[in-house]
Scaffold this motif. Structure first.
Motif, PDB file in Angstrom:
ATOM      1  N   UNK A 121       0.837  -1.189   0.000  1.00  0.00           N
ATOM      2  CA  UNK A 121       0.000   0.000   0.000  1.00  0.00           C
ATOM      3  C   UNK A 121       0.881   1.251   0.000  1.00  0.00           C
ATOM      4  N   UNK A 122       0.336   2.384  -0.445  1.00  0.00           N
ATOM      5  CA  UNK A 122       1.095   3.635  -0.304  1.00  0.00           C
ATOM      6  C   UNK A 122       1.150   4.046   1.164  1.00  0.00           C
ATOM      7  N   UNK A 123       2.061   4.943   1.475  1.00  0.00           N
ATOM      8  CA  UNK A 123       2.136   5.457   2.845  1.00  0.00           C
ATOM      9  C   UNK A 123       2.942   4.560   3.754  1.00  0.00           C
ATOM     10  N   UNK A 124       2.591   4.572   5.038  1.00  0.00           N
ATOM     11  CA  UNK A 124       3.348   3.854   6.058  1.00  0.00           C
ATOM     12  C   UNK A 124       3.253   2.336   5.881  1.00  0.00           C
ATOM     13  N   UNK A 129       1.233  -0.252  11.151  1.00  0.00           N
ATOM     14  CA  UNK A 129       0.546   1.022  11.353  1.00  0.00           C
ATOM     15  C   UNK A 129      -0.953   0.793  11.450  1.00  0.00           C
ATOM     16  N   UNK A 130      -1.656   1.766  11.969  1.00  0.00           N
ATOM     17  CA  UNK A 130      -3.081   1.629  12.232  1.00  0.00           C
ATOM     18  C   UNK A 130      -3.885   1.521  10.945  1.00  0.00           C
ATOM     19  N   UNK A 131      -4.892   0.644  10.982  1.00  0.00           N
ATOM     20  CA  UNK A 131      -5.783   0.500   9.832  1.00  0.00           C
ATOM     21  C   UNK A 131      -6.610   1.749   9.589  1.00  0.00           C
ATOM     22  N   UNK A 132      -6.669   2.638  10.569  1.00  0.00           N
ATOM     23  CA  UNK A 132      -7.421   3.884  10.372  1.00  0.00           C
ATOM     24  C   UNK A 132      -6.780   4.769   9.307  1.00  0.00           C
ATOM     25  N   UNK A 133      -5.517   4.493   8.961  1.00  0.00           N
ATOM     26  CA  UNK A 133      -4.859   5.237   7.880  1.00  0.00           C
ATOM     27  C   UNK A 133      -5.358   4.790   6.509  1.00  0.00           C
ATOM     28  N   UNK A 134      -6.068   3.661   6.453  1.00  0.00           N
ATOM     29  CA  UNK A 134      -6.540   3.097   5.184  1.00  0.00           C
ATOM     30  C   UNK A 134      -8.009   2.702   5.311  1.00  0.00           C
ATOM     31  N   UNK A 225      -7.091  -4.639   5.113  1.00  0.00           N
ATOM     32  CA  UNK A 225      -6.055  -5.561   4.656  1.00  0.00           C
ATOM     33  C   UNK A 225      -6.179  -6.956   5.283  1.00  0.00           C
ATOM     34  N   UNK A 226      -7.214  -7.185   6.067  1.00  0.00           N
ATOM     35  CA  UNK A 226      -7.349  -8.446   6.795  1.00  0.00           C
ATOM     36  C   UNK A 226      -7.292  -9.654   5.878  1.00  0.00           C
ATOM     37  N   UNK A 227      -7.938  -9.581   4.724  1.00  0.00           N
ATOM     38  CA  UNK A 227      -7.995 -10.735   3.816  1.00  0.00           C
ATOM     39  C   UNK A 227      -6.632 -11.109   3.270  1.00  0.00           C
ATOM     40  N   UNK A 228      -5.643 -10.220   3.422  1.00  0.00           N
ATOM     41  CA  UNK A 228      -4.287 -10.490   2.937  1.00  0.00           C
ATOM     42  C   UNK A 228      -3.383 -11.064   4.016  1.00  0.00           C
ATOM     43  N   UNK A 229      -3.764 -10.956   5.329  1.00  0.00           N
ATOM     44  CA  UNK A 229      -2.810 -11.432   6.323  1.00  0.00           C
ATOM     45  C   UNK A 229      -3.222 -11.364   7.772  1.00  0.00           C
ATOM     46  N   UNK A 230      -4.494 -11.315   8.090  1.00  0.00           N
ATOM     47  CA  UNK A 230      -4.947 -11.047   9.452  1.00  0.00           C
ATOM     48  C   UNK A 230      -4.913 -12.238  10.393  1.00  0.00           C
ATOM     49  N   UNK A 231      -5.041 -13.448   9.901  1.00  0.00           N
ATOM     50  CA  UNK A 231      -5.432 -14.578  10.742  1.00  0.00           C
ATOM     51  C   UNK A 231      -4.377 -15.045  11.748  1.00  0.00           C
ATOM     52  N   UNK A 232      -4.902 -15.567  12.853  1.00  0.00           N
ATOM     53  CA  UNK A 232      -4.144 -16.315  13.852  1.00  0.00           C
ATOM     54  C   UNK A 232      -4.591 -17.768  13.752  1.00  0.00           C
TER      55      UNK A 232
END
Length: 461
Positions: A121-124, A129-134, A225-232
């Motif tokens: 993603x662009x940015x941080x 970083x916080x999902x609130x940025x996206x 971005x959860x669908x790309x890498x969120x799971x435990x």
């Protein structure tokens, strides 16, 4: 699959080799902990762990973050939509996400990472970083989402799988996590896989590259971005998931569809190890063995899941360090240790209870020109074509309701095989993708393209 299967118990030397491999991985990788499991014939046959805490070791019930292995779960959800007829792999993503800004990029291209989108993603750094940025897809994709022309090359894209997660939500009308739980986790019994950590779970650590000290990594919710890498998840749950990726489960996806996931859809990125990518599944050639699965990482965690269809063996490795321990390579090694030390016995031969008489009629030798082939009927009811010489194209075929057969593998995948009959009902020849196969080399009774010399076979002079 919560405990090691006694019926499939590994030999002591094999178990020691597995323990030694993860011990080396934990020591050399300087990981606070590592936990692993091996699956054979659909059941867990070995579990092990190694830790820096004296007298304590994680087990198959301890959650670790699995990073991009999440993408394989998302791909399963998308393929469920395809199998239900709700979308096609050739459909533009914007058909379901109008105004997303990715033009004619297709669902299949996103699954195989050939959509040309940026890797990140662009940015941080989004993982830290916080999902609130996206908050919107436009924040994930940015003003210039493309790095390559769509369809031209494999370029791994995290934003691409964010789009796929949003697509699932748009088609189902429910949050990605809710769909995931209802359609994959609950049917497969993966009750220790979740979007948020659930005790007991490991903490994520960064280990200093030049000193034996460490500090905790921040834990961020990934939002869109959860669908790309969120799971435990745990090794016990991922072992079940690996068995599903080998065999399928009609409650989730058929065996044919998971096989399609493991089929190459994109070549490897230039300069990387040979293997490529399927549909939500990484492919790897390791020591001459073809593996499918996925690796994953997020700050504080690394993960690897690989399976070998030929050997019917899979391995999962999870560790709680940002870098240093190559979880994917270790998982591949575990597969190799078991497969090499204890190669599988062939399944018992069993005759058909009731064989298709039409298929039986087609069995035996056939000739494409002067090339000799054999057609045989397998126990699964498939026709299997193979050359009788050193070279030639082999394939398997599935019966269709209209009496034809459709290729499943190799050069003839998707092509049609038909038995052409004479007026008296006997088989004249086989028509395979316009090629004529006859019972004798250049049989004069069959319509061989170009005709057959009327003088027939002869010597010189």
């Amino acid at each position: 699959m919560d405990a090691v299967s006694e019926d499939l118990e590994l030999l002591p030397a094999t178990r020691r080799a597995l323990r030694r491999r993860i011990a080396i991985a934990q020591s050399d990788g300087r990981a606070p902990s590592v936990v692993a499991a091996v699956v054979r014939d659909g059941a867990v046959v070995w579990e092990g762990s190694r830790t820096s805490v004296e007298g304590h070791g994680p087990d198959g019930n301890v959650q670790y973050r699995i990073g991009s292995i999440t993408k394989t779960f998302t791909a399963v959800l998308v393929l469920r939509l395809r199998d239900e007829g709700l979308l096609g792999l050739g459909d533009p993503v914007e058909k379901f996400l109008p105004g997303a800004g990715v033009g004619e990029v297709t669902v299949g291209q996103l699954l195989a990472h050939t959509g040309g989108l940026a890797a990140e993603t662009p940015g941080e750094w989004w993982e830290r970083s916080s999902a609130t940025l996206r908050p919107e897809l436009s924040d994930v994709l940015g003003e210039e989402p493309f790095r390559h022309e769509p369809g031209r090359r494999h370029h791994y894209s995290n934003p691409g799988y964010t789009l796929l997660g949003s697509l699932v939500e748009a088609v189902r009308g429910k949050p990605w996590e809710e769909v995931l739980r209802a359609e994959i986790l609950e049917p497969l019994g993966l009750d220790r896989t979740s979007a948020q950590p659930q005790a007991p779970h490991a903490g994520g650590w960064a280990v200093h590259p030049w000193a034996d000290v460490m500090m905790p990594e921040p834990l961020e919710d990934l939002g869109l971005m959860a669908a790309a890498g969120q799971l435990w998840s745990t090794t016990a749950d991922l072992a079940r998931f690996a068995a599903f990726l080998l065999r399928g489960d009609e409650r989730v996806l058929s065996a044919d569809t998971v096989r399609e996931m493991r089929t190459p859809a994109a070549p490897p990125e230039p300069g990387l190890a040979e293997g490529g990518y399927g549909l939500g599944v990484q492919l790897l050639n390791s020591a001459g063995r073809h593996l499918a699965g996925h690796t994953g990482s997020l700050p504080g965690f690394v993960a690897g899941l690989w399976l070998s269809e030929t050997d019917d063996v899979a391995a999962v490795v999870l560790a709680n360090c940002t870098s240093g321990l190559p979880a994917g390579a270790v998982a591949a090694d575990l597969v190799g240790i078991v497969a090499d030390a204890e190669p599988p016995f062939p399944r018992p031969w069993r005759p058909f209870r009731e064989a298709d008489p039409v298929a039986l009629e087609l069995c035996g030798p056939w000739y494409w020109g002067t090339g000799a082939y054999a057609l045989r009927l397998t126990a699964e009811g498939l026709l299997e074509l193979g050359p009788l010489g050193a070279t030639g194209r082999a394939a398997r075929f599935r019966a269709e309701p209209d009496g034809s057969w459709t290729g499943l593998t190799g050069y003839y995948a998707g092509e049609s095989l038909r038995a052409v009959r004479r007026p008296d009902g006997s088989v004249s020849h086989l028509d395979l993708a316009s090629f004529v196969f006859t019972r004798e080399p250049y049989d004069t009774r069959a319509p061989v393209p170009g005709g057959v010399d009327p003088q027939g076979w002869r010597g010189i002079g």
